[in-house]
Design a protein around this motif. Structure first.
Motif, short mmCIF file in Angstrom:
data_model
loop_
_atom_site.label_atom_id
_atom_site.label_comp_id
_atom_site.label_asym_id
_atom_site.label_seq_id
_atom_site.Cartn_x
_atom_site.Cartn_y
_atom_site.Cartn_z
N ARG A 170 57.44 1.23 90.54
CA ARG A 170 55.99 2.03 90.08
C ARG A 170 55.50 3.33 90.66
O ARG A 170 55.85 3.38 91.71
N GLY A 188 47.69 -0.81 87.29
CA GLY A 188 48.16 -1.48 88.60
C GLY A 188 47.83 -2.61 88.85
O GLY A 188 46.40 -2.72 88.41
N HIS A 220 52.37 -4.62 95.16
CA HIS A 220 53.46 -4.23 96.33
C HIS A 220 53.80 -5.50 97.16
O HIS A 220 55.05 -6.02 97.76
N ALA A 262 51.62 1.29 90.33
CA ALA A 262 51.55 0.94 91.13
C ALA A 262 50.12 0.31 92.33
O ALA A 262 49.87 1.17 92.27
#
Ligand code: ZN
Length: 239
Positions: A102, A35, A65, A60
């Motif tokens: 993800r 990530g 994000h 992620a």
């Protein structure tokens, strides 16, 4: 089988290319990404596309994000926020959708891969040192935990009550391991070279690998993109 565990690429294509070249040179045939593919660096789309083509196991990160509207930018410092807003505008819709979907962890057998910590992965706790790793041992029972997020590469070994840290380990029965893969694209452990973890199987060895890359090229691309100069400067210092 050789697995490369890559974390915190942060849009740094120059670092990612150097790492992938190093992986090919030692016959890596399997990849995991922990990530933060984007955020800070000037090549978010290219980095997402390189990783997408490489592996399905992509987790992620908080900057991923933030760039797709899933995380609150208020927790970000001003420079990180500026980069997140820039990244959000830059990402193609397809790549943004990819990052948005993800998973938070990838688990197999006794192994977990996560961006931040195996407990409360959505809280984005940091693992900077053995003391931080201790919470991972205490609050979960994974034997192997691969993580990133702090941009500090190290391995912590738990054998009973004993703790050891280092940059390499051979797995043995009765031990547990927290492996911080560090950061490909923005190391912060005072070594500016790109970092990743290399897991050799069936030899059952893991080590941190460092790879020099074209830092000036990455910095130039960031400055040309209008990203904050401090974010480019810190690449040279590895902090
Ligand atoms: Zn990161």
């Amino acid at each position: 089988m050789r697995t490369a565990i890559l974390s915190d690429i942060h849009g740094n294509l120059e670092a990612l290319e150097a790492v992938l070249t190093a992986c090919q040179a030692v016959d890596v045939d399997d990849y995991v990404c922990l990530g933060d593919i984007v955020g800070y660096g000037a090549s978010p789309n290219a980095c997402v596309e390189r990783i997408r083509a490489l592996t399905d196991r992509v987790i992620a990160g908080n900057h991923d994000h933030a760039a797709v509207g899933l995380a609150d930018l208020e927790n970000f410092n001003p420079l990180a926020r500026t980069a997140a807003v820039w990244t959000a505008e830059e990402l193609t819709r397809e790549n943004a959708d990819y990052l948005r979907t993800r998973p938070m962890t990838v688990e197999a057998g006794d192994t977990i891969c996560v961006h931040a910590t195996p407990y409360e992965p959505e809280a984005w706790h940091y693992v900077f040192d053995a003391q931080d790793a201790e919470a991972c041992f205490r609050l979960t029972d994974w034997r192997l935990c691969f993580l990133g997020h702090s941009h500090v590469a190290f391995i912590c070994i738990a054998k009973g009550r004993r703790r050891e840290t280092g940059s390499a380990a051979t797995f043995s029965d009765g031990c547990r391991y927290v492996i911080n893969a560090g950061s490909v694209g923005q190391p912060r452990d005072l070594d500016p070279r790109a970092a990743f973890a290399l897991w050799d199987r069936p030899g059952e060895e893991v080590r941190i690998v460092r790879v020099g890359y074209d830092i000036v090229g990455a910095q130039t691309r960031m400055l040309n993109a209008g990203l904050p100069p401090l974010l480019a400067e810190r690449l040279a210092a590895g902090r």
